[in-house]
Design a protein around this motif. Structure first.
Motif, PDB file in Angstrom:
ATOM      1  N   GLU A   1      45.028  31.195  31.787  1.00 49.78           N
ATOM      2  CA  GLU A   1      44.513  32.393  31.142  1.00 49.78           C
ATOM      3  C   GLU A   1      43.933  33.269  32.239  1.00 49.78           C
ATOM      4  O   GLU A   1      43.443  32.748  33.247  1.00 49.78           O
ATOM      5  CB  GLU A   1      43.415  32.047  30.127  1.00 49.78           C
ATOM      6  CG  GLU A   1      43.858  31.123  29.011  1.00 49.78           C
ATOM      7  CD  GLU A   1      44.910  31.731  28.108  1.00 49.78           C
ATOM      8  OE1 GLU A   1      45.023  32.977  28.042  1.00 49.78           O
ATOM      9  OE2 GLU A   1      45.633  30.951  27.459  1.00 49.78           O
ATOM     10  N   LYS A   2      44.012  34.560  32.045  1.00 48.82           N
ATOM     11  CA  LYS A   2      43.513  35.494  33.056  1.00 48.82           C
ATOM     12  C   LYS A   2      42.646  36.544  32.396  1.00 48.82           C
ATOM     13  O   LYS A   2      42.997  37.085  31.351  1.00 48.82           O
ATOM     14  CB  LYS A   2      44.687  36.172  33.760  1.00 48.82           C
ATOM     15  CG  LYS A   2      44.258  37.209  34.765  1.00 48.82           C
ATOM     16  CD  LYS A   2      45.433  37.989  35.285  1.00 48.82           C
ATOM     17  CE  LYS A   2      44.890  39.045  36.214  1.00 48.82           C
ATOM     18  NZ  LYS A   2      45.738  40.167  36.404  1.00 48.82           N
ATOM     19  N   GLU A   3      41.525  36.812  33.032  1.00 46.48           N
ATOM     20  CA  GLU A   3      40.675  37.927  32.629  1.00 46.48           C
ATOM     21  C   GLU A   3      40.147  38.571  33.896  1.00 46.48           C
ATOM     22  O   GLU A   3      39.382  37.948  34.641  1.00 46.48           O
ATOM     23  CB  GLU A   3      39.522  37.449  31.741  1.00 46.48           C
ATOM     24  CG  GLU A   3      38.742  38.604  31.171  1.00 46.48           C
ATOM     25  CD  GLU A   3      37.747  38.154  30.127  1.00 46.48           C
ATOM     26  OE1 GLU A   3      36.609  38.665  30.185  1.00 46.48           O
ATOM     27  OE2 GLU A   3      38.095  37.316  29.282  1.00 46.48           O
ATOM     28  N   GLU A   4      40.610  39.786  34.141  1.00 46.15           N
ATOM     29  CA  GLU A   4      40.307  40.518  35.369  1.00 46.15           C
ATOM     30  C   GLU A   4      40.660  39.669  36.580  1.00 46.15           C
ATOM     31  O   GLU A   4      41.797  39.295  36.743  1.00 46.15           O
ATOM     32  CB  GLU A   4      38.864  41.007  35.348  1.00 46.15           C
ATOM     33  CG  GLU A   4      38.609  42.003  34.228  1.00 46.15           C
ATOM     34  CD  GLU A   4      37.208  42.536  34.210  1.00 46.15           C
ATOM     35  OE1 GLU A   4      36.492  42.402  35.222  1.00 46.15           O
ATOM     36  OE2 GLU A   4      36.836  43.106  33.180  1.00 46.15           O
ATOM     37  N   ASN A   5      39.687  39.312  37.404  1.00 48.35           N
ATOM     38  CA  ASN A   5      39.987  38.537  38.618  1.00 48.35           C
ATOM     39  C   ASN A   5      39.658  37.053  38.451  1.00 48.35           C
ATOM     40  O   ASN A   5      39.506  36.339  39.433  1.00 48.35           O
ATOM     41  CB  ASN A   5      39.237  39.122  39.816  1.00 48.35           C
ATOM     42  CG  ASN A   5      37.733  38.991  39.678  1.00 48.35           C
ATOM     43  OD1 ASN A   5      37.207  38.914  38.574  1.00 48.35           O
ATOM     44  ND2 ASN A   5      37.036  38.971  40.793  1.00 48.35           N
ATOM     45  N   GLN A   6      39.569  36.593  37.213  1.00 43.84           N
ATOM     46  CA  GLN A   6      39.256  35.193  36.954  1.00 43.84           C
ATOM     47  C   GLN A   6      40.428  34.513  36.249  1.00 43.84           C
ATOM     48  O   GLN A   6      41.015  35.073  35.319  1.00 43.84           O
ATOM     49  CB  GLN A   6      38.002  35.072  36.093  1.00 43.84           C
ATOM     50  CG  GLN A   6      36.773  35.625  36.790  1.00 43.84           C
ATOM     51  CD  GLN A   6      35.539  35.398  35.956  1.00 43.84           C
ATOM     52  OE1 GLN A   6      35.271  34.289  35.524  1.00 43.84           O
ATOM     53  NE2 GLN A   6      34.793  36.463  35.730  1.00 43.84           N
ATOM     54  N   TYR A   7      40.730  33.314  36.698  1.00 43.89           N
ATOM     55  CA  TYR A   7      41.844  32.543  36.165  1.00 43.89           C
ATOM     56  C   TYR A   7      41.341  31.183  35.718  1.00 43.89           C
ATOM     57  O   TYR A   7      40.570  30.536  36.426  1.00 43.89           O
ATOM     58  CB  TYR A   7      42.919  32.349  37.238  1.00 43.89           C
ATOM     59  CG  TYR A   7      43.556  33.652  37.668  1.00 43.89           C
ATOM     60  CD1 TYR A   7      44.774  34.050  37.140  1.00 43.89           C
ATOM     61  CD2 TYR A   7      42.931  34.480  38.593  1.00 43.89           C
ATOM     62  CE1 TYR A   7      45.365  35.246  37.518  1.00 43.89           C
ATOM     63  CE2 TYR A   7      43.508  35.681  38.981  1.00 43.89           C
ATOM     64  CZ  TYR A   7      44.723  36.055  38.441  1.00 43.89           C
ATOM     65  OH  TYR A   7      45.288  37.236  38.810  1.00 43.89           O
TER      66      TYR A   7
END
Length: 109
Positions: A85-91
């Motif tokens: 899952e990805k949210e902005e620069n976080q995986y």
């Protein structure tokens, strides 16, 4: 460019660490150090490529594993699929498996 952050679900961490033992026990590697290096190569690929490697959208039937995936061809026989899952620069790496499992019938490397 902002620094990316990569997290692993506990199940994924457990599986990756258990993989060392499985590969050694099943005689895929004669030396435990080689199994550790193999595992390290998978992790290095994830860490270096998850943000830049062209990801694919997971099929609806596998969406519960993660909404996106990338693949890593570790050798001529094995391809690893890394769901996340990805949210902005976080995986968040939510699942990992290889082409020797049933999920491969739903995926395209």
């Amino acid at each position: 460019m902002e620094k990316i952050k990569i997290f692993y679900k506990l199940d994924v961490e457990f599986y990756i660490n258990e993989l060392i033992y499985i590969l050694y026990k099943e005689d895929y590697f004669s030396y435990i150090e080689n199994a550790i290096e193999y595992k390290d190569n998978i992790i290095n690929f994830i860490e270096q490529n998850i943000a830049t490697f062209p990801s694919k959208i997971a099929p609806l039937s596998l969406n519960h594993l993660g909404s996106n995936y990338i693949f890593y061809k570790s050798n001529s026989r094995t391809t690893w699929f890394v769901f996340f899952e990805k949210e902005e620069n976080q995986y968040l790496v939510s699942y990992i498996s290889n082409n020797h499992t049933e999920i491969v019938t739903f995926l395209n490397p």
